[in-house]
Design a protein around this motif. Structure first.
Motif, short mmCIF file in Angstrom:
data_model
loop_
_atom_site.label_atom_id
_atom_site.label_comp_id
_atom_site.label_asym_id
_atom_site.label_seq_id
_atom_site.Cartn_x
_atom_site.Cartn_y
_atom_site.Cartn_z
N ARG A 156 -13.47 -8.31 0.61
CA ARG A 156 -12.24 -9.24 0.16
C ARG A 156 -11.47 -9.86 1.22
N ALA A 158 -8.02 -11.40 2.94
CA ALA A 158 -6.62 -11.16 3.18
C ALA A 158 -6.14 -12.56 2.95
N SER A 164 -10.68 -12.86 7.75
CA SER A 164 -9.70 -11.64 7.15
C SER A 164 -10.84 -10.91 6.27
N ALA A 168 -14.34 -3.71 0.50
CA ALA A 168 -13.37 -3.46 -0.59
C ALA A 168 -14.03 -2.42 -1.33
N THR A 204 -9.84 -9.17 -9.10
CA THR A 204 -8.89 -8.89 -8.05
C THR A 204 -7.44 -8.60 -8.24
N THR A 205 -6.63 -7.98 -7.01
CA THR A 205 -5.29 -7.78 -7.00
C THR A 205 -5.03 -8.20 -5.52
N ALA A 206 -3.77 -8.10 -5.19
CA ALA A 206 -3.39 -8.26 -3.76
C ALA A 206 -4.14 -7.71 -2.86
N ASN A 207 -4.33 -6.48 -3.05
CA ASN A 207 -5.07 -5.60 -2.07
C ASN A 207 -6.37 -4.84 -2.39
N SER A 208 -7.29 -5.66 -3.74
CA SER A 208 -8.31 -4.95 -3.93
C SER A 208 -9.20 -5.98 -4.67
#
Length: 320
Positions: A156, A158, A164, A168, A204-208
């Motif tokens: 994933r 960033a 970036s 994941a 997806t989320t902000a961190n996954s």
């Protein structure tokens, strides 16, 4: 790639006749379509770009790259991004490990690379919108029907740049994973391998980021599924190769039809003009392929002398 008995003699060095009903009179008589072709040469380890209407010689090379990592060039495809412009996705590999990498097309700058893909990576895809990258790898060691294992490696971003990308989570098991392909119409990632073609949602989320199978779009109708490409002539249709032929899959009905009964075709695609381009191995030859890229409609086989061409891709960033 499966190290088994190879193609029948019908493929040896010549262009085999297309299956009945695939060509119209207009297609067969039209001037050859103009487009560029990206090939991976197992012998040199390099990726080359050629005009399909010119001989594949040193004098006609339009671009070339020695991709990161040891092993054979297994995949190479262009995609468009907001942060990095046009990029080249590539994987190289051996029977036990491989490297996935991303290059900026305009200057060949290496933007991202990961060298611990711990199986035999065969392809790579980037999902438009999320920027998630998926690397498909089959099991360790030699192939064949008895081979087990395989997985999808998910990365994933960033931000909007390929540099970036980070892992994941753990790899997603997928028997003999070979061909990932993002479908922007359905917003699904298709994957082929083993007996299966199936689709995944990318959540997806902000961190996954994770893959969630869309089981309603699963088709267990193949022997050892290999390459997976869109039909650029007919949206909503996927082109799948496996041990015993080349097939079309309608993504609305999830039904399969046979296009060609050629064995061990390594890559196959249909251009928007109707031209069909494919590569494949021959009996008693190199297991990766031959020096030829075949074009059915125009009846041409382009040879790159000294090369063993595993896959040929259209020079396009389009997914379908």
């Amino acid at each position: 790639m499966d190290r088994r008995s190879l193609l029948r003699g019908a493929l040896a060095g010549a262009v085999a006749a297309p299956a009945a009903g695939l060509l119209t009179a207009r297609e067969a008589s039209a001037a050859p379509a103009a487009f560029d072709v990206l090939i991976g040469d197992v012998n040199s380890g390099r990726i080359f770009l050629f005009d399909r209407n010119k001989p594949f010689t040193d004098h006609t090379i339009k671009g070339q790259l020695n991709p990161a990592g040891s092993g054979h060039p297994m995949e190479h495809r262009f995609r468009a991004t907001d942060g990095d412009g046009e990029i080249l996705l590539a994987v190289t590999g051996t029977a036990t490990t491989g490297t996935a990498s991303i290059y900026r097309r305009r200057d060949k700058k290496l933007l991202w690379s990961v060298s611990d893909v711990r199986n035999y990576p065969h392809s790579i895809e980037r999902a438009r919108g999320t920027g998630v990258v998926v690397v498909a790898g089959r099991s360790h060691g030699s192939g064949g029907g008895a081979a087990t294992g395989g997985s999808l490696h998910v990365f994933r971003p960033a931000n909007s740049h390929a540099s970036s990308l980070v892992r994941a989570g753990s790899p997603v098991p997928f028997h003999q994973a070979h061909g990932p392909l993002w479908d922007p119409r359905l917003e699904r990632l298709w994957v082929s391998g083993g007996k299966r073609l199936t689709a995944y949602r990318i959540v997806t989320t902000a961190n996954s980021a994770k893959l969630v199978e869309d089981t309603g779009r699963r088709l267990d109708a193949f022997t050892r599924a290999h390459d997976l490409q869109p039909d650029f002539r007919r949206p909503g249709r996927l082109l799948v190769t496996d041990t015993y032929g080349v097939y079309a899959v309608d993504t609305a009905s999830m039904t399969r039809s046979t296009l060609h009964e050629r064995r061990y075709v390594k890559s196959y695609v249909r251009h928007s003009s109707g031209e069909q381009m494919w590569t494949g191995a021959v009996e008693n030859g190199n297991v990766f392929g031959t020096k030829y890229v075949h074009f059915n409609v125009s009846g041409v086989a382009r040879a790159r002398e000294g090369a063993i061409i595993y896959k040929a891709r259209l020079d396009t960033t389009a997914y379908a």
